[in-house]
Write a protein that holds these residues in place. Structure first.
Motif, PDB file in Angstrom:
ATOM      1  N   ARG A 156      33.189  30.341  48.081  1.00  0.00           N
ATOM      2  CA  ARG A 156      34.164  30.103  49.065  1.00  0.00           C
ATOM      3  C   ARG A 156      35.858  30.659  48.168  1.00  0.00           C
ATOM      4  N   ASP A 157      37.166  30.759  49.174  1.00  0.00           N
ATOM      5  CA  ASP A 157      38.129  30.561  48.637  1.00  0.00           C
ATOM      6  C   ASP A 157      38.810  29.464  48.387  1.00  0.00           C
ATOM      7  N   ILE A 158      38.868  29.496  46.843  1.00  0.00           N
ATOM      8  CA  ILE A 158      39.332  27.453  46.252  1.00  0.00           C
ATOM      9  C   ILE A 158      40.694  27.696  45.571  1.00  0.00           C
ATOM     10  N   ASN A 159      42.162  27.247  46.344  1.00  0.00           N
ATOM     11  CA  ASN A 159      43.283  27.765  46.168  1.00  0.00           C
ATOM     12  C   ASN A 159      44.012  28.978  45.820  1.00  0.00           C
ATOM     13  N   GLY A 160      43.016  29.804  46.968  1.00  0.00           N
ATOM     14  CA  GLY A 160      43.859  31.219  46.269  1.00  0.00           C
ATOM     15  C   GLY A 160      42.960  31.770  45.659  1.00  0.00           C
ATOM     16  N   LYS A 161      41.716  31.338  45.000  1.00  0.00           N
ATOM     17  CA  LYS A 161      41.292  32.103  44.064  1.00  0.00           C
ATOM     18  C   LYS A 161      39.249  31.795  44.955  1.00  0.00           C
ATOM     19  N   LEU A 162      38.520  33.212  44.660  1.00  0.00           N
ATOM     20  CA  LEU A 162      37.518  33.436  44.956  1.00  0.00           C
ATOM     21  C   LEU A 162      36.734  33.077  44.179  1.00  0.00           C
ATOM     22  N   THR A 163      35.337  32.405  44.606  1.00  0.00           N
ATOM     23  CA  THR A 163      34.655  31.212  44.005  1.00  0.00           C
ATOM     24  C   THR A 163      32.672  31.465  43.820  1.00  0.00           C
ATOM     25  N   VAL A 164      31.913  32.299  43.672  1.00  0.00           N
ATOM     26  CA  VAL A 164      31.053  31.937  43.972  1.00  0.00           C
ATOM     27  C   VAL A 164      30.253  30.865  43.275  1.00  0.00           C
ATOM     28  N   ASN A 165      29.523  29.823  43.958  1.00  0.00           N
ATOM     29  CA  ASN A 165      29.112  28.558  43.552  1.00  0.00           C
ATOM     30  C   ASN A 165      29.801  28.113  42.550  1.00  0.00           C
ATOM     31  N   GLY A 166      31.400  27.662  43.261  1.00  0.00           N
ATOM     32  CA  GLY A 166      31.914  26.997  42.761  1.00  0.00           C
ATOM     33  C   GLY A 166      32.786  27.401  41.690  1.00  0.00           C
ATOM     34  N   GLU A 167      32.140  28.625  41.103  1.00  0.00           N
ATOM     35  CA  GLU A 167      33.184  29.146  39.420  1.00  0.00           C
ATOM     36  C   GLU A 167      34.208  30.604  40.263  1.00  0.00           C
ATOM     37  N   ASN A 168      35.137  30.287  39.398  1.00  0.00           N
ATOM     38  CA  ASN A 168      35.973  31.418  40.367  1.00  0.00           C
ATOM     39  C   ASN A 168      35.226  32.604  39.541  1.00  0.00           C
ATOM     40  N   VAL A 169      35.676  34.058  40.391  1.00  0.00           N
ATOM     41  CA  VAL A 169      35.745  35.151  40.436  1.00  0.00           C
ATOM     42  C   VAL A 169      36.494  35.469  39.187  1.00  0.00           C
ATOM     43  N   SER A 170      36.770  36.650  38.531  1.00  0.00           N
ATOM     44  CA  SER A 170      38.030  37.261  38.416  1.00  0.00           C
ATOM     45  C   SER A 170      38.565  37.892  39.318  1.00  0.00           C
ATOM     46  N   THR A 171      40.071  38.271  38.660  1.00  0.00           N
ATOM     47  CA  THR A 171      40.430  39.219  39.564  1.00  0.00           C
ATOM     48  C   THR A 171      40.164  40.496  38.948  1.00  0.00           C
ATOM     49  N   PRO A 172      40.046  41.245  40.038  1.00  0.00           N
ATOM     50  CA  PRO A 172      39.607  42.478  39.738  1.00  0.00           C
ATOM     51  C   PRO A 172      40.220  43.298  38.252  1.00  0.00           C
ATOM     52  N   PRO A 173      39.630  44.051  37.059  1.00  0.00           N
ATOM     53  CA  PRO A 173      38.277  44.626  37.824  1.00  0.00           C
ATOM     54  C   PRO A 173      36.729  43.445  37.363  1.00  0.00           C
ATOM     55  N   PHE A 174      35.912  43.775  37.560  1.00  0.00           N
ATOM     56  CA  PHE A 174      35.082  42.619  37.898  1.00  0.00           C
ATOM     57  C   PHE A 174      33.184  43.332  37.807  1.00  0.00           C
ATOM     58  N   LYS A 175      32.177  43.094  37.383  1.00  0.00           N
ATOM     59  CA  LYS A 175      30.595  43.949  37.420  1.00  0.00           C
ATOM     60  C   LYS A 175      30.752  42.943  39.063  1.00  0.00           C
ATOM     61  N   ILE A 176      29.505  43.717  39.432  1.00  0.00           N
ATOM     62  CA  ILE A 176      28.212  43.431  40.395  1.00  0.00           C
ATOM     63  C   ILE A 176      26.962  44.170  40.294  1.00  0.00           C
ATOM     64  N   LYS A 177      26.507  43.055  39.965  1.00  0.00           N
ATOM     65  CA  LYS A 177      24.841  44.105  39.577  1.00  0.00           C
ATOM     66  C   LYS A 177      24.131  43.604  40.027  1.00  0.00           C
ATOM     67  N   VAL A 178      23.230  44.983  40.907  1.00  0.00           N
ATOM     68  CA  VAL A 178      22.006  44.648  42.084  1.00  0.00           C
ATOM     69  C   VAL A 178      20.668  44.719  41.766  1.00  0.00           C
ATOM     70  N   VAL A 179      19.461  44.708  41.290  1.00  0.00           N
ATOM     71  CA  VAL A 179      18.376  44.449  41.349  1.00  0.00           C
ATOM     72  C   VAL A 179      17.533  44.852  42.422  1.00  0.00           C
ATOM     73  N   SER A 180      16.570  45.711  42.915  1.00  0.00           N
ATOM     74  CA  SER A 180      16.082  45.851  44.049  1.00  0.00           C
ATOM     75  C   SER A 180      14.232  46.075  43.207  1.00  0.00           C
ATOM     76  N   PRO A 181      13.542  45.452  44.735  1.00  0.00           N
ATOM     77  CA  PRO A 181      11.744  45.533  44.241  1.00  0.00           C
ATOM     78  C   PRO A 181      11.492  46.733  43.861  1.00  0.00           C
ATOM     79  N   THR A 182      11.744  47.794  43.805  1.00  0.00           N
ATOM     80  CA  THR A 182      11.845  49.113  43.347  1.00  0.00           C
ATOM     81  C   THR A 182      12.808  50.394  42.876  1.00  0.00           C
ATOM     82  N   ILE A 183      11.806  51.451  42.116  1.00  0.00           N
ATOM     83  CA  ILE A 183      13.279  51.900  41.743  1.00  0.00           C
ATOM     84  C   ILE A 183      13.713  52.742  43.122  1.00  0.00           C
ATOM     85  N   GLU A 184      12.552  53.257  44.311  1.00  0.00           N
ATOM     86  CA  GLU A 184      12.573  53.985  45.240  1.00  0.00           C
ATOM     87  C   GLU A 184      14.071  53.339  46.107  1.00  0.00           C
ATOM     88  N   ASP A 185      13.302  52.071  46.125  1.00  0.00           N
ATOM     89  CA  ASP A 185      14.372  51.097  47.003  1.00  0.00           C
ATOM     90  C   ASP A 185      16.211  50.766  46.599  1.00  0.00           C
TER      91      ASP A 185
END
Length: 239
Positions: A156-185
């Motif tokens: 959601r965008d709340i008061n001009g802030k991006l939130t995930v699960n109701g918690e504010n996401v930092s203004t960039p820079p920030f990190k996104i982690k991705v985990v896949s089933p296998t290293i090939e995936d």
């Protein structure tokens, strides 16, 4: 009297002729043809076969679980149910998970910094677009700015802030982690993101994606949003 009869016959013949003409025209009008070439049809068929194969795999896994329950003694039933529950909790993101994956840094573009542009928060539309691109490959799990993203999560965008699960996401820079089933995936998704137009979409918002190469171990923290059970209830021994 004869003139009236002839007039009625003429009208009836006109109506019959009009109906026959419509029927003839409908029979001779070709139906809409599939104008896709052979490769497009083959690609569509490959996608449907992949979905079919995934569904069969899920059905086979459920059948194996049910079969294992029927073979268990009373002493082992509780242990098997707990193992299944732990597996479901892990799939739902309620437990930390470690697996092959990579890290993406979302940061302001060098040009925006050089020109002194104000760094704006990432928009919910662009983050949703990114997640949709990742979800084109099944089985990936995400953590956005140290916030676990699951099927229960919301953006959601709340008061001009991006939130995930109701918690504010930092203004960039920030990190996104991705985990896949296998290293090939993980490698497939990594290459897909490198060639995807999603990087251009971030650049239009004065942001860049720096994608690290896949490694064998990336850890995601557990979901902290809680879970409300609306339909299931514990059955007592008397029931």
């Amino acid at each position: 009297m004869s003139g009236k009869v002839n007039w009625k016959i003429t009208l009836i013949l006109c109506i019959v002729g009009f109906m026959l003409a419509l029927q003839y025209n409908s029979m001779n009008t070709p139906s809409t043809r599939d104008t896709r070439d052979m490769w497009a049809i083959r690609n569509e068929l490959a996608k449907e076969k992949k979905i079919h194969s995934e569904l069969l795999g899920e059905i086979r896994e459920v059948d194996q679980t049910l079969a294992s329950y029927t073979e268990l003694t009373n002493e082992k039933t509780a242990e098997a149910l707990q193992n299944t529950l732990d597996k479901l909790y892990k799939q739902a993101g309620f437990m930390p998970t470690t697996g092959p994956g990579f890290v993406i840094e979302v940061a302001p573009s060098p040009e925006s910094i050089a020109f002194g542009y104000e760094v704006e928060p990432l928009s919910s539309e662009l983050l949703t677009r990114f997640i949709n691109v990742v979800n084109q490959y099944k089985g990936n799990e995400l953590e956005i700015d140290e916030k676990r993203f699951t099927t229960l999560s919301w953006i959601r965008d709340i008061n001009g802030k991006l939130t995930v699960n109701g918690e504010n996401v930092s203004t960039p820079p920030f990190k996104i982690k991705v985990v896949s089933p296998t290293i090939e995936d993980s490698k497939k998704l990594y290459n897909h993101l490198l060639s995807s137009a999603i990087q251009d979409e971030f650049y239009l918002d004065n942001l860049i994606l720096t994608i690290s190469k896949p490694v064998d171990h990336i850890t995601l923290q557990s979901w902290t949003g809680g879970f409300e059970n609306q339909f299931l209830k514990e059955q007592t021994k008397e029931e």
